[in-house]
Design an enzyme around this catalytic site. Structure first.
Site, PDB file in Angstrom:
ATOM      1  N   ASN A 123      -3.266   6.171  -0.863  1.00 11.82           N
ATOM      2  CA  ASN A 123      -2.835   6.429   0.514  1.00 11.82           C
ATOM      3  C   ASN A 123      -2.156   7.783   0.697  1.00 11.82           C
ATOM      4  OD1 ASN A 123      -3.928   4.268   1.891  1.00 11.82           O
ATOM      5  ND2 ASN A 123      -2.367   2.900   1.055  1.00 11.82           N
ATOM      6  N   SER A 147       0.816  -1.209   0.000  1.00  7.69           N
ATOM      7  CA  SER A 147       0.000   0.000   0.000  1.00  7.69           C
ATOM      8  C   SER A 147       0.850   1.261   0.000  1.00  7.69           C
ATOM      9  CB  SER A 147      -0.935  -0.003   1.202  1.00  7.69           C
ATOM     10  OG  SER A 147      -0.233  -0.336   2.355  1.00  7.69           O
TER      11      SER A 147
HETATM   12  N1  CAA Z   1     -15.017  -9.384   2.582  1.00 10.40           N
HETATM   13  C1  CAA Z   1     -15.934  -9.549   1.624  1.00 10.40           C
HETATM   14  N2  CAA Z   1     -17.120  -8.910   1.600  1.00 10.40           N
HETATM   15  C2  CAA Z   1     -17.389  -8.090   2.617  1.00 10.40           C
HETATM   16  C3  CAA Z   1     -16.495  -7.856   3.675  1.00 10.40           C
HETATM   17  C4  CAA Z   1     -15.261  -8.554   3.632  1.00 10.40           C
HETATM   18  N3  CAA Z   1     -14.323  -8.399   4.572  1.00 10.40           N
HETATM   19  N4  CAA Z   1     -17.053  -6.980   4.537  1.00 10.40           N
HETATM   20  C5  CAA Z   1     -18.262  -6.648   4.042  1.00 10.40           C
HETATM   21  N5  CAA Z   1     -18.457  -7.323   2.881  1.00 10.40           N
HETATM   22  C6  CAA Z   1     -19.634  -7.272   2.031  1.00 10.40           C
HETATM   23  C7  CAA Z   1     -20.830  -7.773   2.779  1.00 10.40           C
HETATM   24  O1  CAA Z   1     -20.892  -9.189   2.737  1.00 10.40           O
HETATM   25  C8  CAA Z   1     -21.955  -7.116   2.011  1.00 10.40           C
HETATM   26  O2  CAA Z   1     -22.179  -7.848   0.820  1.00 10.40           O
HETATM   27  P1  CAA Z   1     -23.647  -7.939   0.195  1.00 10.40           P
HETATM   28  O3  CAA Z   1     -23.972  -6.577  -0.332  1.00 10.40           O
HETATM   29  O4  CAA Z   1     -23.457  -8.950  -0.867  1.00 10.40           O
HETATM   30  O5  CAA Z   1     -24.546  -8.399   1.286  1.00 10.40           O
HETATM   31  C9  CAA Z   1     -21.369  -5.773   1.596  1.00 10.40           C
HETATM   32  O6  CAA Z   1     -19.940  -5.911   1.724  1.00 10.40           O
HETATM   33  C10 CAA Z   1     -21.831  -4.667   2.493  1.00 10.40           C
HETATM   34  O7  CAA Z   1     -21.538  -5.048   3.822  1.00 10.40           O
HETATM   35  P2  CAA Z   1     -22.447  -4.712   5.078  1.00 10.40           P
HETATM   36  O8  CAA Z   1     -23.873  -4.579   4.620  1.00 10.40           O
HETATM   37  O9  CAA Z   1     -22.140  -5.691   6.146  1.00 10.40           O
HETATM   38  O10 CAA Z   1     -21.883  -3.352   5.617  1.00 10.40           O
HETATM   39  P3  CAA Z   1     -21.710  -1.971   4.911  1.00 10.40           P
HETATM   40  O11 CAA Z   1     -22.834  -1.629   3.998  1.00 10.40           O
HETATM   41  O12 CAA Z   1     -21.363  -1.050   6.004  1.00 10.40           O
HETATM   42  O13 CAA Z   1     -20.421  -2.154   3.976  1.00 10.40           O
HETATM   43  C11 CAA Z   1     -18.121  -1.932   3.627  1.00 10.40           C
HETATM   44  C12 CAA Z   1     -19.214  -2.565   4.478  1.00 10.40           C
HETATM   45  C13 CAA Z   1     -18.192  -2.490   2.194  1.00 10.40           C
HETATM   46  C14 CAA Z   1     -16.793  -2.328   4.235  1.00 10.40           C
HETATM   47  C15 CAA Z   1     -18.343  -0.377   3.583  1.00 10.40           C
HETATM   48  O14 CAA Z   1     -18.477   0.106   4.877  1.00 10.40           O
HETATM   49  C16 CAA Z   1     -17.222   0.359   2.896  1.00 10.40           C
HETATM   50  O15 CAA Z   1     -17.165   0.432   1.676  1.00 10.40           O
HETATM   51  N6  CAA Z   1     -16.327   0.955   3.727  1.00 10.40           N
HETATM   52  C17 CAA Z   1     -15.176   1.691   3.204  1.00 10.40           C
HETATM   53  C18 CAA Z   1     -14.148   0.712   2.763  1.00 10.40           C
HETATM   54  C19 CAA Z   1     -12.917   1.381   2.257  1.00 10.40           C
HETATM   55  O16 CAA Z   1     -12.791   2.595   2.184  1.00 10.40           O
HETATM   56  N7  CAA Z   1     -11.944   0.550   1.883  1.00 10.40           N
HETATM   57  C20 CAA Z   1     -10.660   1.035   1.466  1.00 10.40           C
HETATM   58  C21 CAA Z   1      -9.766   1.040   2.637  1.00 10.40           C
HETATM   59  S1  CAA Z   1      -8.175   1.627   2.189  1.00 10.40           S
HETATM   60  C22 CAA Z   1      -7.406   0.320   1.567  1.00 10.40           C
HETATM   61  O17 CAA Z   1      -7.851  -0.795   1.540  1.00 10.40           O
HETATM   62  C23 CAA Z   1      -6.082   0.592   1.022  1.00 10.40           C
HETATM   63  C24 CAA Z   1      -4.968   0.618   1.967  1.00 10.40           C
HETATM   64  O18 CAA Z   1      -3.881   0.482   1.481  1.00 10.40           O
HETATM   65  C25 CAA Z   1      -5.074   0.916   3.379  1.00 10.40           C
END
Ligand code: CAA
Length: 270
Positions: A178, A107
């Site tokens: 990032n 990352s």
């Molecule tokens: N693996 C796979 N699928 C997952 C999961 C995981 N760990 N966590 C959640 N999901 C799926 C759920 O199963 C659900 O799927 P369906 O629509 O098929 O039912 C979907 O995501 C939505 O989940 P929830 O309804 O439980 O919860 P939510 O609506 O709050 O969504 C989230 C969860 C997708 C994580 C959402 O909150 C989100 O998009 N958050 C921001 C994530 C983000 O910004 N990620 C980038 C981080 S930075 C990075 O990764 C780079 C780095 O270098 C640090």
């Protein structure tokens, strides 16, 4: 993240995949989580049981790096530790064939530095997935100094076949995602540290005020505070600008072992 990458490779790109981890327990945990994700998609009528079974049949596992000898493309997803990544890339260079492309899901660490641990830096590239991989649509592609056009082209095609949209960044600390995201999270920690607002008000302000799924402190817990700190340190050390200084409170939480969701405590309790 490795598990998520394996899943989209097998399920969406329909490629044969081998998951390699020294720790068999980690592999078992990953496979059972993968089962639960496939099961959920069957229940939601997104895929058939046949598709789930075919996906699972495409995936094999191993805890010996030598079993990667026939791989055409390797994606490394270990933790953000430059020495560990360089060691693994030296080993991968030795065990894989001369045309194997070696991608890193780093990352923030320099692709050029990781590539220099191999004898084929033209075949090394950054492929930065977002967490959770099955849900997030983006992959940042980062060619290093010596990465060939062919390696870049094959990597973009692979990411696209996984159903992802690619962006391309120069090999600079933090790349695009990032470089923007971590100073934002770090600033949120400073706002908390300075008593400007509560954790809830910081998160609600940004969640509802900028229409993002998670506020910055919740997102930091989700990413892992150790990962956030490691990335801030890379930005701070490599760019040298004090505006990237990691928040003292972030360092303190990591020192306490409060690493976020994965340890049950970060800015919130889980
Ligand atoms: N693996 C796979 N699928 C997952 C999961 C995981 N760990 N966590 C959640 N999901 C799926 C759920 O199963 C659900 O799927 P369906 O629509 O098929 O039912 C979907 O995501 C939505 O989940 P929830 O309804 O439980 O919860 P939510 O609506 O709050 O969504 C989230 C969860 C997708 C994580 C959402 O909150 C989100 O998009 N958050 C921001 C994530 C983000 O910004 N990620 C980038 C981080 S930075 C990075 O990764 C780079 C780095 O270098 C640090």
């Amino acid at each position: 993240m490795g598990l998520g990458i394996a899943l989209v490779s097998a399920s969406v790109a329909k490629l044969p995949v081998k998951i390699f981890d020294l720790n068999s327990k980690q592999i078992e945990k990953g496979l059972s989580f993968m089962d639960s994700l496939l099961e959920k998609d069957i229940v939601k009528n997104r895929i058939t049981r046949d598709h789930a079974n075919e996906t699972k049949a495409r995936i094999t596992t191993s805890n010996s790096i030598h079993e990667l000898s026939s791989a055409d493309f390797v994606i490394e997803a270990v933790s953000e530790n430059v020495d560990l990544k360089r060691k693994i890339f030296t080993e991968l260079d030795e065990v894989t064939h001369k045309d194997t492309i070696l991608a890193t899901n780093t990352s923030s660490i320099s692709i050029t530095k990781i590539a220099a641990a191999t004898k084929k830096p033209d075949k090394v590239i950054g492929m930065h997935f977002m967490n959770p991989v099955p849900v997030m649509k983006l992959v940042e592609i980062i060619p290093g100094l010596a990465t060939s056009d062919r390696t870049l082209d094959v990597t973009k095609k692979l990411a696209t076949s996984m159903g992802k949209t690619c962006t391309q960044s120069e090999d600079v600390p933090g790349f695009i995602a990032n470089r923007l995201l971590m100073p934002y999270i770090n600033e949120a920690v400073m706002v908390l540290e300075q008593g400007i607002a509560t954790r809830e008000d910081i998160d609600t302000t940004m969640k509802l005020g900028t229409n993002t799924p998670m506020g910055p402190l919740t997102l930091a817990d989700f990413i892992g505070l150790d990962t956030c700190l490691a990335i801030m340190k890379v930005l701070h050390n490599e760019i040298g600008d004090t505006k990237y200084r990691p928040a003292l409170l972030l360092q303190k939480y990591v020192d306490a072992g409060w690493l976020g969701k994965k340890t049950g405590r970060g800015f919130y309790e889980y």
